[in-house]
Design a protein around this motif. Structure first.
Motif, PDB file in Angstrom:
ATOM      1  N   PRO A   8       0.655  -1.353  -0.073  1.00 18.89           N
ATOM      2  CA  PRO A   8       0.177  -0.130  -0.118  1.00 18.89           C
ATOM      3  C   PRO A   8       0.856   1.166   0.035  1.00 18.89           C
ATOM      4  N   ASN A   9       2.017   1.231   0.503  1.00 16.12           N
ATOM      5  CA  ASN A   9       2.937   2.375   0.135  1.00 16.12           C
ATOM      6  C   ASN A   9       3.380   2.476  -1.209  1.00 16.12           C
ATOM      7  N   THR A  10       4.123   3.599  -1.403  1.00 11.97           N
ATOM      8  CA  THR A  10       4.503   3.863  -2.885  1.00 11.97           C
ATOM      9  C   THR A  10       6.154   3.550  -3.169  1.00 11.97           C
ATOM     10  N   SER A  43       5.651   5.690   2.477  1.00 16.91           N
ATOM     11  CA  SER A  43       5.707   4.759   3.720  1.00 16.91           C
ATOM     12  C   SER A  43       4.546   5.101   4.670  1.00 16.91           C
ATOM     13  N   ILE A  44       3.963   4.211   5.485  1.00 13.18           N
ATOM     14  CA  ILE A  44       2.895   4.176   6.046  1.00 13.18           C
ATOM     15  C   ILE A  44       3.156   4.255   7.845  1.00 13.18           C
ATOM     16  N   GLU A  45       2.946   5.323   8.579  1.00 11.28           N
ATOM     17  CA  GLU A  45       3.561   5.500   9.755  1.00 11.28           C
ATOM     18  C   GLU A  45       2.908   6.250  10.698  1.00 11.28           C
ATOM     19  N   ALA A  75      -0.116  -6.049   1.754  1.00  9.98           N
ATOM     20  CA  ALA A  75       1.255  -6.187   2.406  1.00  9.98           C
ATOM     21  C   ALA A  75       1.642  -4.888   3.228  1.00  9.98           C
ATOM     22  N   CYS A  76       0.820  -4.608   4.203  1.00 14.19           N
ATOM     23  CA  CYS A  76       0.985  -3.612   4.997  1.00 14.19           C
ATOM     24  C   CYS A  76       0.494  -3.859   6.479  1.00 14.19           C
ATOM     25  N   PHE A  77       1.408  -3.744   7.455  1.00 13.81           N
ATOM     26  CA  PHE A  77       0.840  -4.455   8.818  1.00 13.81           C
ATOM     27  C   PHE A  77      -0.272  -3.805   9.501  1.00 13.81           C
ATOM     28  N   GLY A  78      -0.671  -2.668   8.863  1.00  9.75           N
ATOM     29  CA  GLY A  78      -2.133  -2.186   9.548  1.00  9.75           C
ATOM     30  C   GLY A  78      -3.278  -2.678   8.720  1.00  9.75           C
ATOM     31  N   THR A 115       7.413  -4.260  15.757  1.00 14.23           N
ATOM     32  CA  THR A 115       7.053  -3.536  14.322  1.00 14.23           C
ATOM     33  C   THR A 115       8.139  -2.295  14.369  1.00 14.23           C
ATOM     34  N   THR A 116       7.899  -1.330  13.638  1.00 13.45           N
ATOM     35  CA  THR A 116       8.821  -0.233  13.195  1.00 13.45           C
ATOM     36  C   THR A 116       8.876   0.764  14.433  1.00 13.45           C
ATOM     37  N   LEU A 117       7.735   1.642  14.385  1.00 14.90           N
ATOM     38  CA  LEU A 117       7.800   2.664  15.109  1.00 14.90           C
ATOM     39  C   LEU A 117       6.711   2.631  16.319  1.00 14.90           C
ATOM     40  N   ARG A 119       4.758   4.515  17.438  1.00 18.70           N
ATOM     41  CA  ARG A 119       3.402   5.395  17.054  1.00 18.70           C
ATOM     42  C   ARG A 119       2.252   4.595  16.450  1.00 18.70           C
ATOM     43  N   THR A 120       2.994   3.557  15.728  1.00 20.12           N
ATOM     44  CA  THR A 120       1.969   2.768  15.217  1.00 20.12           C
ATOM     45  C   THR A 120       1.338   1.526  15.787  1.00 20.12           C
ATOM     46  N   GLY A 121       2.046   1.346  17.087  1.00 15.43           N
ATOM     47  CA  GLY A 121       1.739   0.143  17.749  1.00 15.43           C
ATOM     48  C   GLY A 121       0.109   0.137  17.977  1.00 15.43           C
ATOM     49  N   GLY A 180       6.224  -6.743  12.528  1.00 12.93           N
ATOM     50  CA  GLY A 180       5.217  -6.055  12.019  1.00 12.93           C
ATOM     51  C   GLY A 180       5.326  -5.008  10.971  1.00 12.93           C
ATOM     52  N   CYS A 181       5.950  -5.365  10.021  1.00  9.00           N
ATOM     53  CA  CYS A 181       5.956  -4.574   8.711  1.00  9.00           C
ATOM     54  C   CYS A 181       6.024  -5.295   7.454  1.00  9.00           C
ATOM     55  N   GLY A 182       5.388  -4.839   6.430  1.00  9.29           N
ATOM     56  CA  GLY A 182       5.798  -5.519   5.139  1.00  9.29           C
ATOM     57  C   GLY A 182       6.944  -5.588   4.710  1.00  9.29           C
ATOM     58  N   GLY A 183       7.805  -4.314   5.140  1.00 13.69           N
ATOM     59  CA  GLY A 183       9.060  -4.068   4.653  1.00 13.69           C
ATOM     60  C   GLY A 183      10.061  -5.224   5.366  1.00 13.69           C
TER      61      GLY A 183
END
Ligand SMILES: O=C(O)C[C@H]1NC(=O)NC1=O
Length: 243
Positions: A8-10, A43-45, A75-78, A115-117, A119-121, A180-183
């Motif tokens: 979903p991110n570009t 990116s989705i944050e 393919a995005c953890f959200g 996961t990454t950040l 903030r998105t937990g 916790g991230c598609g990346g």
């Protein structure tokens, strides 16, 4: 079988990485098409990024419907736009978070998420609640890395993720870790070897579950709230969606 894996991110390099990880585990007869929207966040944050990316996910499903797609992976953890995407197709649609939660509970009674950040937990916490897995997850942790650091070899993202996974193993009394991230799709083996716990990675989990559902002819039910959307006039930049 054709599976459309939607980043979903570009960020195209992340899409290609996700697609390679998906193809690596796909069955011999499965073709993976990895795509991302042309427009949207790199990116989705945040909640805002998630909301904007959901429009792109819907567009990608609409394109997939013209190409005879047998299943979709978001393919995005959200899992952005998951239910809307399911309304648009009879094919199965899997979000990587939901897929990972299912597999994690089949191999452990308790897992943690890295996961990454931080903030998105909260997004992962909301998904755990809505999917019914909250009591299985001990903790949602973050390596505190921006998502695009996963595309930067010099950012030491892997080391940060491994360190947080080791803390989870030592402190959380768990049997598995969910990435916790598609990346992170290409990191599961290295992390498992470094940490010594089963590592559940959502892209590969979703691809195998998508193959299972499609082969069992278990597509998205069109009875109830996931039926095709009712005809609707859309205005402005969404006028092309009118039916
Ligand atoms: O929610 C996150 O932190 C990770 C999420 N963001 C992104 O661009 N791809 C993802 O899987």
């Amino acid at each position: 079988m054709l599976i459309r894996v939607i980043n979903p991110n570009t960020t195209r390099s992340m899409t290609e990485k996700i697609g390679a990880s998906a193809q690596r585990v796909a069955a011999p007869g499965t073709r993976i098409v990895a795509t991302n929207p042309d427009s949207g966040p790199v990116s989705i944050e945040s909640h805002f990024d998630e909301a904007i990316s959901a429009v792109g996910v819907a567009d990608e499903v609409r394109k997939g419907e013209q190409e005879g797609t047998d299943a979709y992976v978001i393919a995005c953890f959200g899992d952005p736009g998951l239910l809307a995407a399911r309304e648009l197709t009879r094919a199965p649609v899997l979000g990587i978070a939901e897929a990972a939660f299912h597999l994690a509970t089949m191999i452990s009674t308790r897992f943690s998420i890295v996961t990454t950040l931080s903030r998105t937990g909260i997004i992962a916490e909301h998904l755990l609640q809505s999917y019914g897995f909250a009591h299985h997850c001990r903790r949602v942790r973050a390596a505190e890395i921006p998502v695009l650091d996963l595309e930067d070899d010099g950012a030491c993202a892997l080391n940060r993720i491994v360190d947080e996974c080791r803390r989870a193993k030592a402190e959380d009394n768990i049997g598995a870790i969910v990435l916790g991230c598609g990346g992170m799709a290409d990191l599961a083996d290295e992390i498992r070897d470094a940490v010594g716990l089963p590592i559940v990675e959502g892209v590969t989990a979703a691809v195998k579950l998508a193959e299972t559902l499609a082969s069992l002819k278990l597509g998205t039910s069109k009875f109830g709230d996931l039926a095709f959307p009712p005809p609707k006039r859309f205005t402005g930049r969404f006028e092309h969606l009118s039916s």
